[in-house]
Design an enzyme around this catalytic site. Structure first.
Site, short mmCIF file in Angstrom:
data_model
loop_
_atom_site.label_atom_id
_atom_site.label_comp_id
_atom_site.label_asym_id
_atom_site.label_seq_id
_atom_site.Cartn_x
_atom_site.Cartn_y
_atom_site.Cartn_z
N ASP A 1 0.86 -1.19 0.00
CA ASP A 1 0.00 0.00 0.00
C ASP A 1 0.89 1.24 0.00
N ASP B 1 4.23 1.50 -4.16
CA ASP B 1 3.27 1.84 -5.21
C ASP B 1 3.03 0.62 -6.11
N ALA C 1 -6.50 1.43 -5.29
CA ALA C 1 -7.12 2.32 -6.28
C ALA C 1 -7.27 3.71 -5.69
N THR D 1 -15.90 -2.60 -9.62
CA THR D 1 -17.06 -1.88 -9.11
C THR D 1 -18.25 -1.98 -10.06
N ASP D 2 -19.44 -1.87 -9.52
CA ASP D 2 -20.64 -1.85 -10.37
C ASP D 2 -20.71 -0.57 -11.22
N TYR E 1 -13.36 8.12 -12.66
CA TYR E 1 -13.11 6.96 -11.78
C TYR E 1 -13.60 5.67 -12.43
N SER E 2 -14.88 5.64 -12.81
CA SER E 2 -15.42 4.38 -13.33
C SER E 2 -14.80 4.01 -14.67
N LYS F 1 -11.61 2.26 -13.84
CA LYS F 1 -11.87 0.90 -13.34
C LYS F 1 -12.28 -0.03 -14.50
N ASN G 1 -20.10 -0.07 -0.55
CA ASN G 1 -19.81 -0.67 0.76
C ASN G 1 -19.96 0.36 1.86
N TYR H 1 -26.24 15.92 -2.62
CA TYR H 1 -26.10 16.34 -4.02
C TYR H 1 -27.47 16.29 -4.73
N ARG I 1 -23.38 16.49 -8.37
CA ARG I 1 -22.12 15.97 -8.91
C ARG I 1 -22.22 15.96 -10.44
P1 NAD Z 1 -9.89 3.39 -0.30
O1 NAD Z 1 -9.73 4.67 -1.04
O2 NAD Z 1 -10.45 3.40 1.07
O3 NAD Z 1 -8.46 2.66 -0.20
C1 NAD Z 1 -7.59 2.59 -1.29
C2 NAD Z 1 -6.24 2.10 -0.79
O4 NAD Z 1 -5.36 1.99 -1.91
C3 NAD Z 1 -5.57 3.06 0.21
O5 NAD Z 1 -5.04 2.34 1.30
C4 NAD Z 1 -4.45 3.71 -0.61
O6 NAD Z 1 -3.34 4.10 0.17
C5 NAD Z 1 -4.10 2.58 -1.57
N1 NAD Z 1 -3.49 3.06 -2.81
C6 NAD Z 1 -3.90 4.10 -3.60
N2 NAD Z 1 -3.04 4.25 -4.63
C7 NAD Z 1 -2.09 3.29 -4.50
C8 NAD Z 1 -0.95 2.92 -5.26
N3 NAD Z 1 -0.59 3.60 -6.37
N4 NAD Z 1 -0.19 1.87 -4.85
C9 NAD Z 1 -0.53 1.19 -3.72
N5 NAD Z 1 -1.59 1.51 -2.96
C10 NAD Z 1 -2.37 2.54 -3.34
O7 NAD Z 1 -10.73 2.44 -1.25
P2 NAD Z 1 -11.84 1.34 -0.89
O8 NAD Z 1 -13.14 1.99 -0.77
O9 NAD Z 1 -11.32 0.48 0.19
O10 NAD Z 1 -11.86 0.52 -2.27
C11 NAD Z 1 -10.99 -0.59 -2.46
C12 NAD Z 1 -11.25 -1.16 -3.84
O11 NAD Z 1 -12.59 -1.58 -3.95
C13 NAD Z 1 -11.02 -0.16 -4.97
O12 NAD Z 1 -10.42 -0.84 -6.03
C14 NAD Z 1 -12.41 0.30 -5.34
O13 NAD Z 1 -12.46 0.68 -6.69
C15 NAD Z 1 -13.21 -0.95 -5.08
N6 NAD Z 1 -14.62 -0.76 -4.71
C16 NAD Z 1 -14.96 0.05 -3.68
C17 NAD Z 1 -16.30 0.16 -3.31
C18 NAD Z 1 -16.73 1.04 -2.15
O14 NAD Z 1 -17.94 1.19 -1.93
N7 NAD Z 1 -15.84 1.61 -1.37
C19 NAD Z 1 -17.27 -0.55 -4.01
C20 NAD Z 1 -16.89 -1.35 -5.09
C21 NAD Z 1 -15.55 -1.46 -5.41
O1 DAU Z 2 -20.83 1.66 -6.45
C1 DAU Z 2 -19.55 1.37 -5.98
C2 DAU Z 2 -18.78 2.66 -5.75
O2 DAU Z 2 -19.34 3.25 -4.58
C3 DAU Z 2 -17.29 2.45 -5.58
O3 DAU Z 2 -16.76 1.94 -6.77
C4 DAU Z 2 -16.59 3.76 -5.21
O4 DAU Z 2 -15.21 3.53 -4.96
C5 DAU Z 2 -17.24 4.31 -3.96
O5 DAU Z 2 -16.66 5.56 -3.63
C6 DAU Z 2 -18.73 4.46 -4.16
O6 DAU Z 2 -19.01 5.49 -5.14
P1 DAU Z 2 -20.21 6.55 -4.94
O7 DAU Z 2 -19.93 7.74 -5.75
O8 DAU Z 2 -21.52 5.88 -5.11
O9 DAU Z 2 -20.02 6.85 -3.36
P2 DAU Z 2 -20.10 8.21 -2.52
O10 DAU Z 2 -20.09 7.80 -1.08
O11 DAU Z 2 -19.10 9.21 -2.96
O12 DAU Z 2 -21.53 8.75 -2.88
C7 DAU Z 2 -22.68 7.96 -2.64
C8 DAU Z 2 -23.89 8.77 -3.13
O13 DAU Z 2 -24.08 9.90 -2.27
C9 DAU Z 2 -23.72 9.34 -4.52
O14 DAU Z 2 -24.96 9.31 -5.18
C10 DAU Z 2 -23.29 10.79 -4.28
C11 DAU Z 2 -23.98 11.13 -2.98
N1 DAU Z 2 -23.25 12.09 -2.10
C12 DAU Z 2 -21.97 11.82 -1.79
C13 DAU Z 2 -21.26 12.67 -0.97
C14 DAU Z 2 -19.81 12.38 -0.62
C15 DAU Z 2 -23.91 13.19 -1.59
O15 DAU Z 2 -25.11 13.41 -1.87
N2 DAU Z 2 -23.21 14.03 -0.77
C16 DAU Z 2 -21.90 13.83 -0.44
O16 DAU Z 2 -21.31 14.65 0.30
#
Ligand code: NAD
Ligand code: DAU
Length: 352
Positions: free
Chosen positions: A34, A60, A84, A134-135, A159-160, A163, A189, A216, A289
């Site tokens: 990480d 990295d 990521a 991711t979805d 982002y998407s 991915k 999640n 938003y 957004r």
């Molecule tokens: P996060 O942002 O909390 O964590 C990302 C981690 O990756 C961090 O620890 C960061 O330091 C590390 N990282 C970033 N760039 C790096 C690099 N160049 N080399 C090594 N490490 C690096 O993300 P998360 O929410 O835990 O998501 C993890 C994975 O799951 C991602 O691939 C994301 O696309 C995917 N995902 C997330 C969600 C969600 O709801 N959070 C849903 C579906 C998929």
């Molecule tokens: O669907 C999976 C994805 O879910 C992952 O791949 C991404 O890594 C993860 O960040 C997440 O993406 P979203 O854009 O859906 O998550 P976020 O928490 O940023 O936003 C969730 C919803 O809430 C989205 O519709 C935007 C809205 N939002 C978000 C923030 C941060 C707000 O309305 N206000 C806010 O301040």
């Protein structure tokens, strides 16, 4: 002993995965690579300090010499790539780093795995590369239906798109070289250790401090919420039993409009803390957004039928557990919101 290279596991899902795996499996080795970006935090891994089965390496995923060295040192059986840049809003203001980590980093891991695992004309037995995707790669749904594994890729945000590009490279390594791979595509999640730029921890933290809650647009965008431990279980099952070259969608089958999530958090915090200042007056509808996907939804039929996975934690239970966790971990919240957090937050919202 099965040896895993896990990347990005100082972040939200990855750190939960480390806890899940060390509890579930006795005889494993996890090497956690990480970079420790703003989203990665060693505080998240405090609970596994001293456990020799987990080795942390700061670095990295784009660093080829380092990844090659790790393969030579540990002879991994499985790579699980969580690393990521994960925040959609940040990808809108700064897309380049998303290409570097999410696309180039993935290609580097694939190439290093190929060099290490390819033997003569074939592949060393028992190896697997698993991409955590991711979805969002499917784009946005209308009012009806769900994403399936055959839904065409149609990403909208930087982002998407990054991915989806990474997913295409993973499938290219499978189709071209025969690399054993899986891709998991998960919905939103929630749970412990999520960086408070994402909806749920941001709203909990703001409400607790009587700050405004930026919703938003009209707040009617829908996300499909999955408790993080259920996601970790799905990844473990796919790593163990996923069919070669297959994609598995992972979702809670639990769709909620954003405004409902925010109202739930407010009413739970109000009751739990007995704080009259926590109420819907804190909600502030802000500019939407850019390119905001309207609805995500997954019916996890394939992973259920093939591997027996299903989400075990209901949203009603999961959200209470999550709120309680953040209330009990004020030090963690202070730690991750120190440094540049406030500056970022002010920048993000100053024009909204
Ligand atoms: P996060 O942002 O909390 O964590 C990302 C981690 O990756 C961090 O620890 C960061 O330091 C590390 N990282 C970033 N760039 C790096 C690099 N160049 N080399 C090594 N490490 C690096 O993300 P998360 O929410 O835990 O998501 C993890 C994975 O799951 C991602 O691939 C994301 O696309 C995917 N995902 C997330 C969600 C969600 O709801 N959070 C849903 C579906 C998929
Ligand atoms: O669907 C999976 C994805 O879910 C992952 O791949 C991404 O890594 C993860 O960040 C997440 O993406 P979203 O854009 O859906 O998550 P976020 O928490 O940023 O936003 C969730 C919803 O809430 C989205 O519709 C935007 C809205 N939002 C978000 C923030 C941060 C707000 O309305 N206000 C806010 O301040």
């Amino acid at each position: 002993m099965k040896k895993y290279l896990i990347t990005g596991c100082a972040g939200f899902i990855g750190s939960n995965f480390v806890y899940y795996m060390l509890k579930k499996h006795e005889d494993i080795q996890l090497v956690n690579l990480d970079k420790l970006t703003y989203a990665g935090n060693l505080e998240n891994l405090k609970g596994v300090e001293g456990d020799a089965r987990h080795i942390f390496v700061q670095g990295d995923v784009c660093d080829k010499a380092l990844v090659q060295k790790l393969f030579a040192q540990y002879d991994f059986d499985c790579v699980i790539n969580f690393a990521a840049e994960s925040h959609v809003d940040r990808s809108i203001t700064n897309p380049e780093i998303f290409v570097a980590t999410n696309v180039m980093g993935t290609v580097n891991l694939l190439q290093c795995a190929k060099e290490a695992w390819q033997q003569g004309g074939g592949w060393a037995p028992g190896k697997k590369y698993l991409q955590v995707s991711t979805d969002e790669v499917y784009g946005s749904l209308g009012a009806d239906g769900f994403f399936t594994e055959t839904t065409p890729l149609c990403p909208h945000s930087p982002y998407s798109s990054s991915k989806a590009s990474a997913d295409l490279f993973v499938m290219a390594y499978h189709d071209t070289y025969g690399m054993p791979v899986n891709i998991t595509r998960c919905s939103n999640n929630y749970g412990p250790y999520q960086f408070p730029e994402k909806l749920i921890p941001l709203m909990i933290n703001n409400a607790k401090h009587h700050k405004s809650l930026p919703v938003y647009g009209d707040g009617m965008n829908v996300r499909d919420w999955l408790y993080v431990e259920d996601h970790c279980k799905a990844i473990d099952m796919v790593a163990e039993g996923g069919r070669d070259g297959e994609v598995y969608n992972v979702g809670g089958h639990n769709e909620r409009p954003n405004i409902f999530i925010v109202q739930t958090i407010l009413s739970q915090l109000h009751d739990q803390l007995g704080d009259e200042e926590i109420g819907e007056n804190l909600i502030q509808h802000v500019t939407d957004r850019l390119g905001h996907d309207r609805r995500y939804g997954i019916d996890p039929a394939k992973i259920r039928a093939e591997l027996g996975w299903y989400p075990e934690t209901s949203f009603e239970l999961g959200i209470v557990k999550t709120i309680n966790w953040y209330l009990a971990h004020e030090d963690w919240m202070e730690n991750v919101t120190s440094g540049n957090y406030q500056k970022y937050y002010d920048e993000m919202y100053k024009n909204r």
